[in-house]
Design an enzyme around this catalytic site. Structure first.
Site, PDB file in Angstrom:
ATOM      1  N   VAL A   1       0.722  -2.815   1.426  1.00 25.30           N
ATOM      2  CA  VAL A   1       1.995  -3.087   0.761  1.00 25.30           C
ATOM      3  C   VAL A   1       2.256  -2.066  -0.346  1.00 25.30           C
ATOM      4  O   VAL A   1       3.385  -1.580  -0.500  1.00 25.30           O
ATOM      5  CB  VAL A   1       2.048  -4.532   0.218  1.00 25.30           C
ATOM      6  CG1 VAL A   1       3.333  -4.783  -0.556  1.00 25.30           C
ATOM      7  CG2 VAL A   1       1.923  -5.532   1.370  1.00 25.30           C
ATOM      8  N   CYS A   2       1.240  -1.705  -1.096  1.00 31.67           N
ATOM      9  CA  CYS A   2       1.400  -0.704  -2.154  1.00 31.67           C
ATOM     10  C   CYS A   2       1.787   0.648  -1.557  1.00 31.67           C
ATOM     11  O   CYS A   2       2.652   1.350  -2.082  1.00 31.67           O
ATOM     12  CB  CYS A   2       0.117  -0.568  -2.965  1.00 31.67           C
ATOM     13  SG  CYS A   2      -0.383  -2.079  -3.800  1.00 31.67           S
TER      14      CYS A   2
END
Length: 166
Positions: free
Chosen positions: A59-60
């Site tokens: 996600v990052c």
């Protein structure tokens, strides 16, 4: 203190994001060249602070890639990616992904940024690193938008964050 979740389990941060309309807290973070920089290094620019736990998570990585694309051709904006990762790892990620429109900044020298912005995770397996959040600061360092992402495994609201840069 804000409550967020990690895969459904409640965890707590040390505080709340800066209030919209307030002056953004000053900070010193470390670049890939091991220089310390802060808001004053980007005078006259709008700043999007993409605060992430670690670029070594899907996600990052996705949020960094999306903000990199959004910054293309925007000379009035800097996209700052802020994480607990070492600057070398952040630089390697950005180079490997060909991300040249974001600036990775590390909290390796101190965690005052995380404390001052209310994103320092206090408990659970990620204690000591940051929650996922976005803070948009105008060219005068006034906070114009914030989002504490309620679930760490969730992406931020890109549309609202990018609209705040208009």
């Amino acid at each position: 203190m804000a409550q967020i979740t990690l895969k459904g389990d409640t965890i707590n941060t040390n505080g709340d994001l800066p209030a919209v309309g307030s002056k953004a807290p000053a900070f010193q973070l470390t670049t890939a060249d091991l220089d310390d920089v802060g808001l004053d290094n980007y005078p006259g620019k709008k700043k999007l602070l993409n605060i992430v736990p670690s670029l070594d998570t899907p996600v990052c990585a996705t949020s960094t890639q999306k903000f990199n694309e959004a910054a293309r051709g925007r000379d009035d904006v800097v996209m700052l990616i802020i994480a607990a990762d070492l600057p070398f790892a952040m630089s390697r990620f950005c180079t490997g992904e060909k991300l040249d429109n974001v600036i990775p900044l590390s909290m390796m020298r101190d965690k005052n940024f995380a404390k001052d912005y209310g994103v320092l995770i206090q408990d659970g397996p990620l204690a000591g690193i940051t929650a996922r959040a976005v803070v948009v600061v105008d060219e005068n360092d006034k906070v114009v938008y914030t989002e504490m992402v309620p679930e760490i495994a969730q992406e931020p609201d890109y549309d609202k964050a990018l609209a705040a840069l208009s």
